[in-house]
Design a protein around this motif. Structure first.
Motif, PDB file in Angstrom:
ATOM      1  N   ILE A  55       4.890  -7.260  17.065  1.00  0.00           N
ATOM      2  CA  ILE A  55       3.610  -7.804  16.613  1.00  0.00           C
ATOM      3  C   ILE A  55       2.493  -6.945  17.194  1.00  0.00           C
ATOM      4  CG2 ILE A  55       2.077  -9.804  16.666  1.00  0.00           C
ATOM      5  CD1 ILE A  55       4.558 -11.561  16.951  1.00  0.00           C
ATOM      6  N   ASP A  56       1.538  -6.540  16.360  1.00  0.00           N
ATOM      7  CA  ASP A  56       0.452  -5.687  16.836  1.00  0.00           C
ATOM      8  C   ASP A  56      -0.671  -6.520  17.460  1.00  0.00           C
ATOM      9  OD1 ASP A  56      -1.072  -6.761  14.780  1.00  0.00           O
ATOM     10  OD2 ASP A  56      -0.893  -5.017  13.476  1.00  0.00           O
ATOM     11  N   ASN A  57      -1.780  -5.853  17.802  1.00  0.00           N
ATOM     12  CA  ASN A  57      -2.884  -6.533  18.479  1.00  0.00           C
ATOM     13  C   ASN A  57      -3.566  -7.588  17.613  1.00  0.00           C
ATOM     14  OD1 ASN A  57      -2.443  -4.991  20.724  1.00  0.00           O
ATOM     15  ND2 ASN A  57      -4.090  -3.526  20.314  1.00  0.00           N
ATOM     16  N   LEU A 108       2.329   8.890   6.218  1.00  0.00           N
ATOM     17  CA  LEU A 108       3.182   7.794   6.704  1.00  0.00           C
ATOM     18  C   LEU A 108       2.475   6.980   7.789  1.00  0.00           C
ATOM     19  CD1 LEU A 108       6.661   9.594   6.918  1.00  0.00           C
ATOM     20  CD2 LEU A 108       5.936   7.885   5.241  1.00  0.00           C
ATOM     21  N   ALA A 109       1.685   7.662   8.619  1.00  0.00           N
ATOM     22  CA  ALA A 109       0.979   6.971   9.705  1.00  0.00           C
ATOM     23  C   ALA A 109      -0.034   5.969   9.163  1.00  0.00           C
ATOM     24  CB  ALA A 109       0.289   7.988  10.607  1.00  0.00           C
ATOM     25  N   ILE A 110      -0.629   6.270   8.031  1.00  0.00           N
ATOM     26  CA  ILE A 110      -1.593   5.351   7.425  1.00  0.00           C
ATOM     27  C   ILE A 110      -0.929   4.004   7.108  1.00  0.00           C
ATOM     28  CG2 ILE A 110      -3.022   4.940   5.370  1.00  0.00           C
ATOM     29  CD1 ILE A 110      -3.553   7.980   5.320  1.00  0.00           C
ATOM     30  N   PHE A 111       0.346   4.055   6.735  1.00  0.00           N
ATOM     31  CA  PHE A 111       1.061   2.830   6.363  1.00  0.00           C
ATOM     32  C   PHE A 111       1.804   2.191   7.544  1.00  0.00           C
ATOM     33  CE2 PHE A 111       0.690   5.284   2.423  1.00  0.00           C
ATOM     34  CZ  PHE A 111       0.159   4.331   1.567  1.00  0.00           C
ATOM     35  N   TYR A 112       2.359   3.017   8.434  1.00  0.00           N
ATOM     36  CA  TYR A 112       3.273   2.474   9.436  1.00  0.00           C
ATOM     37  C   TYR A 112       2.728   2.435  10.862  1.00  0.00           C
ATOM     38  CZ  TYR A 112       6.832   2.693   5.801  1.00  0.00           C
ATOM     39  OH  TYR A 112       7.546   2.505   4.637  1.00  0.00           O
ATOM     40  N   MET A 113       1.698   3.216  11.181  1.00  0.00           N
ATOM     41  CA  MET A 113       1.103   3.128  12.511  1.00  0.00           C
ATOM     42  C   MET A 113       0.280   1.852  12.614  1.00  0.00           C
ATOM     43  SD  MET A 113       1.968   5.400  14.686  1.00  0.00           S
ATOM     44  CE  MET A 113       0.680   5.085  15.869  1.00  0.00           C
ATOM     45  N   LYS A 114       0.329   1.201  13.762  1.00  0.00           N
ATOM     46  CA  LYS A 114      -0.398  -0.053  13.969  1.00  0.00           C
ATOM     47  C   LYS A 114      -1.151  -0.014  15.303  1.00  0.00           C
ATOM     48  CE  LYS A 114       1.299  -1.737  10.181  1.00  0.00           C
ATOM     49  NZ  LYS A 114       0.446  -1.983   9.001  1.00  0.00           N
ATOM     50  N   PRO A 115      -2.201  -0.819  15.429  1.00  0.00           N
ATOM     51  CA  PRO A 115      -2.916  -0.897  16.708  1.00  0.00           C
ATOM     52  C   PRO A 115      -2.103  -1.708  17.716  1.00  0.00           C
ATOM     53  CG  PRO A 115      -3.894  -2.402  15.115  1.00  0.00           C
ATOM     54  CD  PRO A 115      -2.840  -1.635  14.384  1.00  0.00           C
ATOM     55  N   VAL A 116      -1.416  -1.041  18.614  1.00  0.00           N
ATOM     56  CA  VAL A 116      -0.514  -1.737  19.537  1.00  0.00           C
ATOM     57  C   VAL A 116      -0.982  -1.658  20.994  1.00  0.00           C
ATOM     58  CG1 VAL A 116       1.530  -1.501  18.078  1.00  0.00           C
ATOM     59  CG2 VAL A 116       0.942   0.339  19.653  1.00  0.00           C
ATOM     60  N   ILE A 117      -2.044  -0.909  21.243  1.00  0.00           N
ATOM     61  CA  ILE A 117      -2.587  -0.808  22.600  1.00  0.00           C
ATOM     62  C   ILE A 117      -3.889  -1.595  22.666  1.00  0.00           C
ATOM     63  CG2 ILE A 117      -3.482   0.754  24.372  1.00  0.00           C
ATOM     64  CD1 ILE A 117      -1.718   2.938  23.258  1.00  0.00           C
ATOM     65  N   LYS A 145      -0.099  -9.299  13.666  1.00  0.00           N
ATOM     66  CA  LYS A 145       0.668  -9.022  12.455  1.00  0.00           C
ATOM     67  C   LYS A 145       1.979  -8.312  12.797  1.00  0.00           C
ATOM     68  CE  LYS A 145      -3.444  -8.580   9.508  1.00  0.00           C
ATOM     69  NZ  LYS A 145      -4.200  -7.690   8.603  1.00  0.00           N
ATOM     70  N   LYS A 146       3.030  -8.650  12.017  1.00  0.00           N
ATOM     71  CA  LYS A 146       4.323  -7.997  12.218  1.00  0.00           C
ATOM     72  C   LYS A 146       4.256  -6.561  11.699  1.00  0.00           C
ATOM     73  CE  LYS A 146       6.888 -12.322  11.552  1.00  0.00           C
ATOM     74  NZ  LYS A 146       7.918 -12.999  10.724  1.00  0.00           N
ATOM     75  N   TYR A 147       5.048  -5.691  12.332  1.00  0.00           N
ATOM     76  CA  TYR A 147       5.119  -4.308  11.853  1.00  0.00           C
ATOM     77  C   TYR A 147       6.532  -3.771  12.049  1.00  0.00           C
ATOM     78  CZ  TYR A 147       4.850  -2.808  16.778  1.00  0.00           C
ATOM     79  OH  TYR A 147       5.094  -2.617  18.113  1.00  0.00           O
ATOM     80  N   ASN A 148       6.819  -2.665  11.391  1.00  0.00           N
ATOM     81  CA  ASN A 148       8.133  -2.035  11.448  1.00  0.00           C
ATOM     82  C   ASN A 148       8.174  -1.080  12.639  1.00  0.00           C
ATOM     83  OD1 ASN A 148      10.440  -0.386  11.041  1.00  0.00           O
ATOM     84  ND2 ASN A 148      10.376  -0.784   8.841  1.00  0.00           N
TER      85      ASN A 148
END
Length: 503
Positions: A5-7, A186-195, A10-13
């Protein structure tokens, strides 16, 4: 493993996020050494000297080193998704500039732009990996990161030699452009704000001190090989670097909200782990440069063949990094590091006996043994140090660790090159002997050269032994089991609580 789960909740891959991170960072870190065997072709293409072409690597490493301390502020200030994408776009722009460069000036500019992207993306990889995994699984995560950070620079010379022999020097950059473009998409779709981010103000005075200090220091050590320790340029830049780094440290200690949080050194575990990984880096990069010189000068091998000789060691490190990462999660860093440093030391001693007739397979096996040992130390020690820090200091710890290792790499290379050069020069026969007894002159010249290599390997052994001694000070079982996590040092934990209370 808990659900990703990101910041924003939301769930992410997680798998795709890690894949994008690793591929992108592999491309960026590879560029540290990808020009290793391309210099002759570039000197011919642009009609430039050796000292001029060397700036393509020296300048790259300098800017990279300058950006690493800034990375902690960037990671705390900006959304990690867009920060990573921005870093990759910057790197892509630099790569395209280098690919199409009509002149040496444009090529150098492209390399410096690349270095900005690498200086952001490399620490960000470690920050994200440490953030999305619980502490009892960080060994495996950092093992995957170790494949990128350790192996990409190691295969650079081999890849460079093959491309130069088979294609054109521009293809060194051209082959990376589409890969990085795919990573950005790919980063536009799969990178997430996790920090987790905040809004720390940028202290321009700290940034200036950091840039001048680390830039001067890295330039000074990088210049030792060409100019020697007594050069005015070397001494002046080293002195300027030390003065401004002292000013930088003093300002960070005095500031309520420092640009780079040096209080990470209050953690004894972090400090020991950082020193250990830095000394191991010195032992690694110095020999990584000396062995190809020995193969090319003494055995008369081509740049490509000498690179291929080192390739099995790089592959050994690639295979072992994930394995040692999982081992860290089970037994901690101390036993792994002691065993690895013992192998590193044992694998370095035989280099003292090498001659002109030493079989190449012997060099291949010894070099692979050294990297096998290093793979048991580098990322486990780094992970142990990071596990000793509270979550809000991980980005600062990563920046400090990477900065110290970058400086250590420059110092290690400078020391080994200067020892090699000075010992060889001091034992060279006089020119009079060349006229009187040419064969004896040739024999003594060879003996002087070999003495230089042996002296350099003695220094590498000394660093290996120092690291082995330091490893005994690591905590025994920093990670106790898969069910227990690490406790931050008391001083840092109290500091973390007080910061949260003030907020």
């Amino acid at each position: 493993m808990p659900e990703a789960i990101d910041n924003k909740g939301k769930k992410y891959n997680r798998t795709m996020l890690i894949t994008v991170l690793l591929i992108g960072t592999f491309c960026t870190v590879l560029n540290q050494t990808i020009l290793a065997t391309a210099f002759p072709a570039l000197m011919k293409a642009f009609s430039i000297s050796t000292s001029t072409v060397q700036w393509l690597t020296t300048g790259f490493l300098m800017v990279n080193g300058i950006m690493i301390p800034v990375s902690a502020w960037l990671a705390n200030r900006f959304n990690s998704k867009w920060l990573y994408i921005s870093a990759m776009i910057i790197f892509e722009v630099g790569t395209i500039l280098a690919w199409i460069s009509p002149s040496y000036a444009v090529l150098l500019a492209g390399r410096l732009v690349q270095a900005v992207g690498v200086g952001i993306s490399m620490p960000l990889l470690q920050n994200i990996m440490l953030s999305i995994f619980p502490s009892n699984q960080r060994g495996s995560a950092m093992g995957m990161a170790g494949v990128v950070i350790g192996v990409a620079p190691a295969i650079g010379p081999t890849l460079s030699g093959w491309v130069i022999d088979s294609f054109q020097w521009r293809d060194l950059f051209g082959m990376i452009v589409p890969i990085v473009a795919l990573v950005i998409i790919l980063a536009i779709f799969y990178m997430k704000p996790v920090i987790k981010t905040s809004k720390p103000k940028l202290d321009w005075l700290s940034l200036s001190f950091s840039t001048i200090g680390f830039g001067s220091l890295l330039y000074g050590f990088s210049s030792v090989g060409d100019n020697g320790w007594t050069s005015r340029t070397v001494l002046a830049t080293l002195i300027v670097g030390v003065v401004f780094i002292i000013l930088f440290i003093w300002r960070q200690i005095k500031m309520e909200k420092p640009f780079l949080q040096l209080k990470v050194f209050l953690s004894k575990d972090f400090t020991i782990a950082t020193i250990l990984s830095s000394v191991v880096m010195v032992a690694m990069v110095g020999v990584e440069m000396i062995v190809p010189l020995y193969l090319q000068i003494i055995h008369g091998m081509s740049a490509l063949d000498s690179g291929l000789t080192l390739l099995p060691g790089a592959l050994m490190m690639a295979v072992m990094s994930p394995i040692t990462g999982r081992a860290f999660d089970r037994i901690g860093a101390k036993r792994l590091s002691i065993a690895g440093l013992f192998l590193l030391t044992v694998g370095t001693f035989p280099f003292l006996m090498i001659t002109r007739d030493t079989p190449i397979i012997y060099i291949v096996l010894l070099y692979a043994l050294r990297l096998f040992g290093i793979s048991m130390v580098m990322m486990p020690a780094t992970t142990a140090g990071m596990n000793a820090l509270p979550a809000n200091l991980i980005s600062h710890g990563t920046a400090v660790n990477n900065t110290v290792r970058q400086v250590a790499s420059s110092i290690g290379t400078a020391v080994l090159v200067s020892v090699l050069s000075n010992v060889t020069k001091n034992q060279m026969p006089s020119n009079d002997l060349l006229k009187q007894a040419p064969l004896e002159y040739r024999s003594r010249t060879f003996m002087a050269t070999m003495s230089g290599y042996r002296a350099a390997f003695w220094i590498a052994i000394a660093f290996s032994i120092i690291a082995l001694i330091i490893a005994f000070f690591l905590k025994n079982g920093i990670v106790y089991s898969n069910k227990k996590t690490v406790k931050a040092s008391t001083s840092l934990k109290n500091q973390n609580i007080s910061q949260e209370e003030r907020a």
